[in-house]
Design an enzyme around this catalytic site. Structure first.
Site, PDB file in Angstrom:
ATOM      1  CG  HIS A  70      -6.928  -4.182  -0.828  1.00 48.88           C
ATOM      2  ND1 HIS A  70      -5.694  -4.627  -1.239  1.00 48.88           N
ATOM      3  CD2 HIS A  70      -6.687  -3.191   0.071  1.00 48.88           C
ATOM      4  CE1 HIS A  70      -4.749  -3.954  -0.607  1.00 48.88           C
ATOM      5  NE2 HIS A  70      -5.324  -3.077   0.182  1.00 48.88           N
ATOM      6  CG  ASN A 198      -5.398 -10.346   4.509  1.00 47.74           C
ATOM      7  OD1 ASN A 198      -4.569  -9.736   3.856  1.00 47.74           O
ATOM      8  ND2 ASN A 198      -6.222  -9.748   5.367  1.00 47.74           N
ATOM      9  CG  ASP A 207      -4.859  -6.484  -4.043  1.00 50.38           C
ATOM     10  OD1 ASP A 207      -5.803  -5.805  -4.496  1.00 50.38           O
ATOM     11  OD2 ASP A 207      -4.595  -6.557  -2.837  1.00 50.38           O
ATOM     12  CG  ASN A 313      -6.613  -5.825   5.866  1.00 51.61           C
ATOM     13  OD1 ASN A 313      -5.890  -6.705   5.417  1.00 51.61           O
ATOM     14  ND2 ASN A 313      -6.191  -4.584   6.019  1.00 51.61           N
ATOM     15  N   GLY A 642      -2.029   1.834   4.068  1.00 57.48           N
ATOM     16  CA  GLY A 642      -2.012   3.097   3.329  1.00 57.48           C
ATOM     17  C   GLY A 642      -1.051   3.019   2.163  1.00 57.48           C
ATOM     18  CG  ASN A 643       3.272   2.168   2.008  1.00 54.85           C
ATOM     19  OD1 ASN A 643       3.811   2.144   3.107  1.00 54.85           O
ATOM     20  ND2 ASN A 643       3.618   3.035   1.062  1.00 54.85           N
ATOM     21  CB  SER A 644      -2.985  -0.906   0.116  1.00 57.91           C
ATOM     22  OG  SER A 644      -2.814  -1.825   1.161  1.00 57.91           O
ATOM     23  CG  ASP A 661      -1.076  -8.564   2.625  1.00 59.62           C
ATOM     24  OD1 ASP A 661      -1.004  -7.953   3.708  1.00 59.62           O
ATOM     25  OD2 ASP A 661      -1.801  -9.557   2.456  1.00 59.62           O
TER      26      ASP A 661
END
Length: 708
Positions: A70, A198, A207, A313, A642-644, A661
């Site tokens: 994503h 989600n 992901d 999201n 932002g940690n994604s 997530d």
């Protein structure tokens, strides 16, 4: 400095703070020396990078980067067409020459230095200023420090604020500009479960995607060129060899966006009683309108795919936050904590002299800002997209007439490439029928407000009147859309080189509206800066009081996340009695993919993957206790947006997964952390490697990462 105890798994810690919690890290299971994590240019932190909204990490000496699917979605969408649907089918470059340019404006930022500049920013002159004068003075110092830092070509520098503006750090990052898409799994892997899954558990989402960073032949950051070569990072992560199991120590290094742990009770109350519920409704309406307007138009669906994904999201995140807040005692605890802080300050004359005035001022000032936000909330939804583009272009022309040091942030020479690339990207992200429908729909709500609340310059610029219904608004906006050429890329880009006089002489309808709105835009911006300057001073004093108060109790205080590098740690762990008394297991497996597969919509796994699962082609990635390949896992990691894409590392700093997530009842953690409830959802690296080897035949990349 004396070491202070870590509080369970809570904390998004700045790397330089980690020596303070070294004992907690060791007790939790970290095997490497904790001080190594504070060395930004060494292993492992030197391998962790920012994408400017997501996190990623180098996984080979040739600049190969792994992140979430994503996070790469915009680049996949940008390279997709109805004839070559990379979103649906995925992408795998067979060689370096087949790797595709990422979407315009893509960047990889490698942090190389962090310097405390609080004394320079908050000097005596600034301390004596108030309101907009203080805001402008701080901004001028930030721009000077940034310009000096960026004299080292190829770097991007930012002065970031911490603890409510009581501390400042200069962040220096190598800015890599030639970024290419290397591999993305099919949509039925990378987005398996879609919006339905989600923020949910159990989860079965692959992901992940891969980029590669390139530099010029001289090894320096450069724009895209066929002559460029892969960037060679000083450090890269290695895939773990030892099996990951429940109870194991894990940590995550990344660039979390924003948290609100230190927000005051008045802010918490306003957010959850008014602001957020309004945005939940408005975002839901956006999604419904876009879905209806793009039905049966595949090109429009592709153009708006990235926007829809972002709105969806955020919409579900806010819904989860709201539900968690409404069944919690967060506001009561925040109120009690703030009352305790004020009592502590008032109990000592010295503390009262240092902090009392700011504590008395801050809530009054916040109430003023909330009144403005309340009155102008719908303005974020009503303006046509091309009107906002025209306003930015006119602002650009105004700023170009000034010396670079006097220009507003975002319009300096350092920003010119990113600005032009954002205009270029619009070409594949815009659909006029959708934009018209959205603008008319939300203007109908806005024009129903009391006339005194309406922005009269905006109505005058577009020829709208209070009380107009949606059909009349559409009819009025139609000639404005048809009277502009900004939807054409060549015309849009040409405005970058035109001066203020050319804008004022233009007959383009959106350009004319932007010129008419400029004075009001500037007035409202000055109003906001004046209030922000006042709030900033009071807030900084309040945060200094909080830090002193916590220190008196032997506690370290991590700052709220602000897109700078942070480290969090915890353990692989399921959750007992999570939903209706049912337990959440720590790992999901391939069995869940086959069980969820329907062949339609969000649960449409690719046929080759299903065949491999049915044939039990587990290769080397089977876990005996699971009798399958692990897909996703839960961990007690303190993370947020932002940690994604952040690398999940084991006790030896080896890559075991990617964070992507959190569970729906954990999204409130951006405001209030609960160690018992909070769980982050991570991609298990073994599933990624299995999919790449068994299904997608990505042996070239696996060899590059030295896992084959």
């Amino acid at each position: 400095m004396a070491q202070m105890p870590a509080q369970a798994a809570e904390g998004m810690w700045m790397p330089q703070q980690l020596p303070q919690i070294a004992s907690g890290l060791r007790a939790a299971g970290l095997k490497i020396e904790p001080s190594r994590l504070s060395q930004l240019t060494e292993f492992p932190m030197g391998a962790v990078v920012s994408l400017g909204g997501c996190t990623a990490s180098f996984v080979s000496p040739q600049g190969l980067i792994v992140t979430n699917h994503h996070c790469a979605y915009g680049s996949i969408q940008y390279n997709t067409s109805a004839q070559r649907d990379l979103l649906k089918d995925g992408f795998l470059a067979a060689s370096l020459s087949e790797e595709l340019p990422a979407e315009p404006g893509s960047r990889v930022y490698v942090t190389v230095a962090v310097t405390d500049v609080s004394a320079q920013v908050l000097d005596r002159k600034v301390q004596a200023l108030r309101g907009k004068a203080r805001f402008d003075a701080i901004e001028a110092i930030q721009k000077r420090l940034t310009a000096d830092c960026e004299a080292d070509a190829g770097h991007r520098c930012e002065v970031s604020s911490f603890y409510g503006g009581s501390q400042y750090q200069l962040i220096k990052q190598l800015e890599l500009r030639d970024i290419r898409l290397v591999h993305a799994p099919a949509l039925g892997v990378g987005l398996f479960g879609g919006d339905a899954d989600n923020w949910m558990w159990p989860r079965h989402t692959g992901d992940y995607s891969f980029y590669r960073a390139y530099v010029g032949p001289d090894g320096r950051p450069a724009d895209f060129s066929p002559d460029n070569k892969p960037f060679e990072p000083k450090h890269h992560l290695k895939l773990a060899r030892q099996p990951l199991k429940e109870g194991d120590f894990v940590m995550v290094a990344g660039y979390p966006g924003h948290t609100n742990r230190h927000r005051l009770p008045a802010e918490v109350d306003f957010t959850f009683s008014e602001w957020q519920s309004s945005h939940i409704r408005l975002m839901g309406e956006q999604l419904a309108l876009i879905k209806a307007a793009t039905a049966g138009r595949r090109e429009a669906e592709i153009a708006l795919a990235d926007r829809v994904a972002g709105i969806s999201n955020g919409h579900k995140n806010m819904q989860g936050q709201q539900a968690s807040f409404e069944r919690s005692d967060i506001l009561a605890r925040k109120s009690q904590g703030f009352a305790d802080l004020k009592r502590w300050v008032a109990a000592d004359a010295g503390r009262q002299a240092r902090y009392g005035a700011d504590l008395a001022q801050v809530e009054r000032l916040l109430a003023q800002r909330q009144e403005i936000v309340r009155a102008e909330l719908l303005l974020d939804y009503v303006a046509p997209q091309l009107l906002d583009t025209a306003r930015s272009l006119y602002q650009h022309a105004q700023q170009q007439a000034l010396p670079d040091a006097q220009r507003k942030p975002g319009f300096q020479a350092r920003d010119s490439l990113a600005f032009s690339q954002s205009l270029e990207t619009l070409q594949r992200r815009y659909d006029e029928p959708v934009d018209q429908g959205l603008s008319a729909h939300f203007f109908a709500q806005y024009l129903a407000l009391p006339a005194a609340q309406l922005n009269q310059p905006l109505l005058a610029a577009l020829g709208l009147q209070p009380g107009m219904i949606e059909a009349a608004i559409k009819a009025r906006l139609l000639p404005i859309y048809s009277g502009s050429q900004l939807q054409q890329q060549t015309e849009r880009m040409a405005w970058l080189t035109r001066d203020v006089a050319a804008f004022k002489a233009s007959d383009d309808s959106f350009i004319k509206a932007a010129v008419a709105l400029y004075a009001d835009d500037e007035t409202r911006e000055s109003r906001d800066k004046e209030l922000s300057g006042q709030i900033g001073q009071a807030y900084a004093g309040t945060m200094r009081a909080l830090i002193a108060y916590k220190a008196s109790q032997g506690e370290a205080v991590y700052p709220d996340a602000n897109s700078t590098l942070r480290v969090a740690y915890g353990h692989v762990q399921g959750r007992k009695g999570a939903v209706d008394g049912a337990d959440w297991q720590a790992f999901t497996t391939l069995r869940g993919i086959a069980a969820k597969h329907t062949g339609e919509g969000e649960f449409n796994a690719p046929a080759p993957q299903l065949a491999a699962i049915k044939a039990r082609q587990f290769d080397d990635y089977k876990v005996a206790s699971l009798d399958s390949v692990p897909v996703n896992f839960l961990a007690t990691l303190d993370t947020t947006g932002g940690n994604s894409g952040s690398p999940v590392l084991n006790d030896r700093a080896e890559l075991v997964g990617l964070l992507f997530d959190g569970t729906l009842d954990s999204v409130i953690d951006s405001w209030d952390f609960d160690a018992k409830r909070s769980r982050s959802i991570c991609l298990d690296a073994r599933y990624m490697l299995w999919q790449m080897k068994v299904v997608d035949k990505a042996e070239r990349l696996l060899r590059e990462m030295k896992v084959l």
